[in-house]
Design an enzyme around this catalytic site. Structure first.
Site, PDB file in Angstrom:
ATOM      1  N   GLU A  14      33.472  43.233  39.991  1.00 21.77           N
ATOM      2  CA  GLU A  14      34.566  42.272  39.817  1.00 21.77           C
ATOM      3  C   GLU A  14      34.827  41.511  41.114  1.00 21.77           C
ATOM      4  O   GLU A  14      35.012  42.111  42.181  1.00 21.77           O
ATOM      5  CB  GLU A  14      35.841  43.009  39.359  1.00 21.77           C
ATOM      6  CG  GLU A  14      37.009  42.060  39.130  1.00 21.77           C
ATOM      7  CD  GLU A  14      38.165  42.665  38.339  1.00 21.77           C
ATOM      8  OE1 GLU A  14      38.040  43.798  37.834  1.00 21.77           O
ATOM      9  OE2 GLU A  14      39.200  41.985  38.224  1.00 21.77           O
TER      10      GLU A  14
ATOM     11  N   LYS B 152      35.379  54.119  31.460  1.00 22.74           N
ATOM     12  CA  LYS B 152      35.131  53.364  32.696  1.00 22.74           C
ATOM     13  C   LYS B 152      36.102  53.831  33.770  1.00 22.74           C
ATOM     14  O   LYS B 152      37.275  54.066  33.495  1.00 22.74           O
ATOM     15  CB  LYS B 152      35.298  51.859  32.441  1.00 22.74           C
ATOM     16  CG  LYS B 152      35.137  51.029  33.715  1.00 22.74           C
ATOM     17  CD  LYS B 152      34.934  49.551  33.434  1.00 22.74           C
ATOM     18  CE  LYS B 152      36.192  48.770  33.180  1.00 22.74           C
ATOM     19  NZ  LYS B 152      37.178  48.782  34.276  1.00 22.74           N
TER      20      LYS B 152
HETATM   21  O1  KIV Z   1      40.870  46.284  32.559  1.00 22.99           O
HETATM   22  C1  KIV Z   1      40.059  45.355  32.437  1.00 22.99           C
HETATM   23  O2  KIV Z   1      40.271  44.409  31.667  1.00 22.99           O
HETATM   24  C2  KIV Z   1      38.850  45.391  33.240  1.00 22.99           C
HETATM   25  C3  KIV Z   1      37.972  44.186  33.213  1.00 22.99           C
HETATM   26  C4  KIV Z   1      38.577  43.088  33.983  1.00 22.99           C
HETATM   27  C5  KIV Z   1      36.602  44.492  33.678  1.00 22.99           C
HETATM   28  O3  KIV Z   1      38.596  46.346  33.891  1.00 22.99           O
END
Ligand code: KIV
Length: 271
Positions: free
Chosen positions: A189, A120
């Site tokens: 988010e 991600k």
């Molecule tokens: O790092 C994380 O926990 C996240 C979530 C809040 C989506 O990116």
């Protein structure tokens, strides 16, 4: 046995199918083998080894300090635990912003060394070339728009994003670009619910919300927050599904008393 495990594993194709069927997707963060095994057994669809590990595991104020090697170390334990859920590893700050080449090299390193299913990245149009290269290299990529904690110093805090029309328009545009570039999913988010719903309808990939209302294809929370381990942190979007801080402190103080008054261990607990 291994065929059964293979078939029950979540895939990016199954997640897309869930969106098409209107079946909600449940995702939680995890950072270690023991809790990830419980979370996986309880039925989540995706486990995110978030760079929020920098906060909840390492005690840093921001997500910025955590490194690629630290993320790989944590992700390995989560991968060993996951029998069903798809495991996503956050690419930490600095690992994908310098150049497309470095971004792809780090994405491949994370997948190879940790065994995760996907990575991600935070950001929109500005990181599109890196995302395209990763997808071309065969790495499934999850996008992340709205409040992107790696840009906290630019935003000046963790407030609601995309309240103004111009930022909302850019976010919708970015989401469409990420979708077209082949992201298998996008996290939104802390943005207004109406915008999140509009984005969810506008893209073909599943959209996972955190503080983005109920119109997304799924939800994600930080595990320690929803378990009530992080006392004092209670933004509006967070629901405590347990109060484990009290449970843990109660158990530990009972243990301390039992040691001090010599009632632990008793005869049955000794050899
Ligand atoms: O790092 C994380 O926990 C996240 C979530 C809040 C989506 O990116």
């Amino acid at each position: 046995m291994s065929v059964h495990v293979q078939n029950s594993r979540m895939t990016t194709a199954k997640l897309r199918q869930m969106k098409q069927n209107g079946e909600k997707i449940a995702m939680l963060t995890s950072y270690d083998f023991t809790l990830a095994r419980l979370v996986d057994e309880a039925g989540v669809d995706m486990l995110l080894v978030g760079d929020s590990a920098s906060n909840v595991v390492c005690g840093n104020q921001y997500t910025l300090p955590i490194t690629v090697d630290e993320m790989i170390f944590l992700t390995k334990g989560v991968v060993r635990a996951a029998q069903h859920a798809l495991v996503v590893c956050d690419m930490p700050f600095g690992s994908y912003q310098v150049s497309e080449e470095e971004a792809v090299r780090n994405a491949i390193k994370i997948v190879k060394e940790s065994g995760c299913d996907a990575v991600k990245l935070e950001g929109g149009e500005e990181i599109l070339p890196a995302i395209r290269h990763m997808v071309q290299a065969g790495v499934p990529v999850m996008g992340h728009l709205g409040l992107t904690p790696q840009s906290v110093n630019q935003f000046g805090g963790y407030g609601l994003r995309a309240k103004e029309q111009a930022e909302a328009d850019k976010l919708l545009h970015d989401a469409k670009l990420l979708d077209e570039a082949g992201c298998f999913s996008i996290v939104l988010e802390k943005i207004p619910s109406a915008l999140a719903e509009k984005v969810t309808k506008a893209v073909s990939c599943p959209v996972i919300g955190i503080g983005a209302g109920n119109g997304c294809d799924g939800q994600v929370l930080v595990l320690h927050d929803m378990l009530g381990l992080n006392q004092g942190f209670k933004p509006k979007f967070l629901r405590y599904f347990a109060q484990l801080a009290e449970e843990v402190k109660g158990a530990v103080s009972t243990y301390v008393s039992a040691v001090k008054d010599s009632s632990f261990p008793n005869n049955e607990e000794a050899y």
